[in-house]
Motif scaffolding. Structure first.
Motif, PDB file in Angstrom:
ATOM      1  N   TRP A 102      16.464  96.591 -15.976  1.00 24.65           N
ATOM      2  CA  TRP A 102      16.406  97.627 -14.934  1.00 24.65           C
ATOM      3  C   TRP A 102      14.958  98.012 -14.685  1.00 24.65           C
ATOM      4  N   GLU A 122      19.784  95.402  -6.740  1.00 25.81           N
ATOM      5  CA  GLU A 122      20.442  96.688  -6.976  1.00 25.81           C
ATOM      6  C   GLU A 122      20.061  97.293  -8.324  1.00 25.81           C
ATOM      7  N   ARG A 123      19.015  96.784  -8.947  1.00 26.18           N
ATOM      8  CA  ARG A 123      18.601  97.263 -10.256  1.00 26.18           C
ATOM      9  C   ARG A 123      17.184  97.844 -10.239  1.00 26.18           C
ATOM     10  N   LEU A 125      15.253 101.316  -9.291  1.00 25.04           N
ATOM     11  CA  LEU A 125      15.497 102.726  -8.999  1.00 25.04           C
ATOM     12  C   LEU A 125      14.190 103.443  -8.698  1.00 25.04           C
ATOM     13  N   HIS A 157      17.448 107.056  -6.124  1.00 27.15           N
ATOM     14  CA  HIS A 157      18.137 106.116  -5.240  1.00 27.15           C
ATOM     15  C   HIS A 157      17.779 104.688  -5.603  1.00 27.15           C
ATOM     16  N   ARG A 158      18.647 103.787  -5.211  1.00 30.75           N
ATOM     17  CA  ARG A 158      18.343 102.364  -5.360  1.00 30.75           C
ATOM     18  C   ARG A 158      17.329 101.977  -4.289  1.00 30.75           C
ATOM     19  N   VAL A 169      21.889 107.605  -5.853  1.00 27.77           N
ATOM     20  CA  VAL A 169      22.548 107.572  -7.158  1.00 27.77           C
ATOM     21  C   VAL A 169      22.854 108.979  -7.647  1.00 27.77           C
ATOM     22  N   ILE A 201      19.780 107.159 -14.639  1.00 25.52           N
ATOM     23  CA  ILE A 201      19.689 105.856 -15.308  1.00 25.52           C
ATOM     24  C   ILE A 201      20.931 105.629 -16.161  1.00 25.52           C
ATOM     25  N   CYS A 204      23.716 104.565 -13.917  1.00 27.26           N
ATOM     26  CA  CYS A 204      23.561 103.183 -13.471  1.00 27.26           C
ATOM     27  C   CYS A 204      23.887 102.197 -14.586  1.00 27.26           C
ATOM     28  N   GLU A 207      27.542 101.795 -14.838  1.00 31.48           N
ATOM     29  CA  GLU A 207      28.122 101.030 -13.741  1.00 31.48           C
ATOM     30  C   GLU A 207      27.574  99.605 -13.676  1.00 31.48           C
ATOM     31  N   GLY A 208      26.670  99.262 -14.578  1.00 32.55           N
ATOM     32  CA  GLY A 208      25.925  98.012 -14.473  1.00 32.55           C
ATOM     33  C   GLY A 208      26.766  96.762 -14.503  1.00 32.55           C
ATOM     34  N   LEU A 211      27.465  95.182 -11.163  1.00 30.05           N
ATOM     35  CA  LEU A 211      26.348  94.791 -10.307  1.00 30.05           C
ATOM     36  C   LEU A 211      25.990  93.329 -10.502  1.00 30.05           C
TER      37      LEU A 211
END
Length: 220
Positions: A102, A122-123, A125, A157-158, A169, A201, A204, A207-208, A211
């Motif tokens: 990330w 998408e990783r 931030l 945000h991403r 996020v 973080i 995320c 939820e990783g 992704l």
């Protein structure tokens, strides 16, 4: 009246990630958000490991912060690269050398390119000192005061190619007080930034699994 700030989503609703995340921090300046993330990790609030810090600024105080914590810090001075794409290719190379999963922009004062975004889809931030989509770009606190809003805050945000426009996020709302100056409002927003970024973080990381995997391609 100094009203309490509000966080979204509710920190109590953020599940534990299935496994710790490996972070790479991009920072251009003081590094206070890097410090907040490192402290959250040490306190057991964020299951993650900071593998490397990258800065583009030889004078960035974040270099000293990283050194005190024994975290590798790599200087990639943007002035030494012919293009943003060349700089991002060098960044990706360092991140992949440290097995980063990330990418965390913590006061990174450079626009990123598709080179970085393709390597870490998408990783990537970013943290911005406003309630996006309001007050994008530079001087967000000044913009909020000039517009006379009663509430502002900060957003994680991403990152996408368009500045401060990626999917949101997490956010923290901060009331604007009648006596606020740019300095006083910025200080109160920064307090919430230090709370919000580790929470975002963590969200995320949880939820990783849904992704895309980051790219294993090496950039020379």
């Amino acid at each position: 009246m100094n009203l309490p700030s509000l966080l979204w989503p509710n920190p109590d609703a953020i599940p534990a990630p299935p496994q710790p995340g490996i972070l790479g921090i991009l920072a251009s300046g003081n590094g206070s958000n890097f410090e907040a993330i490192a402290q959250a990790i040490e306190a057991g609030e964020l299951p993650a490991h900071i593998a490397v810090v990258i800065t583009n600024n030889p004078e960035a105080y974040v270099r000293q912060r990283a050194q005190r914590r024994g975290i590798p810090c790599v200087l990639l001075n943007h002035r030494e690269y012919p293009s943003r794409e060349a700089l991002d290719a060098a960044i990706v190379q360092v991140l992949q050398q440290h097995q980063v999963e990330w990418v965390i922009m913590a006061g990174w004062m450079r626009l990123v390119t598709q080179v970085l975004l393709s390597a870490y889809p998408e990783r990537v931030l970013n943290l911005h000192p406003s309630l996006l989509p309001s007050f994008k770009g530079l001087r967000a606190v000044e913009q909020a005061l000039a517009c006379g809003v009663k509430i502002t805050g900060c957003t994680v945000h991403r990152v996408t190619l368009e500045m401060d426009s990626g999917p949101i996020v997490a956010q923290a709302a901060v009331p604007v007080l009648p006596e606020d100056t740019v300095e006083s409002l910025h200080r109160r927003i920064q307090v919430q930034e230090h709370r919000l970024y580790p929470l975002a973080i963590r969200l995320c990381l949880a939820e990783g699994s849904r992704l895309p995997k980051f790219s294993e391609k090496r950039h020379n």
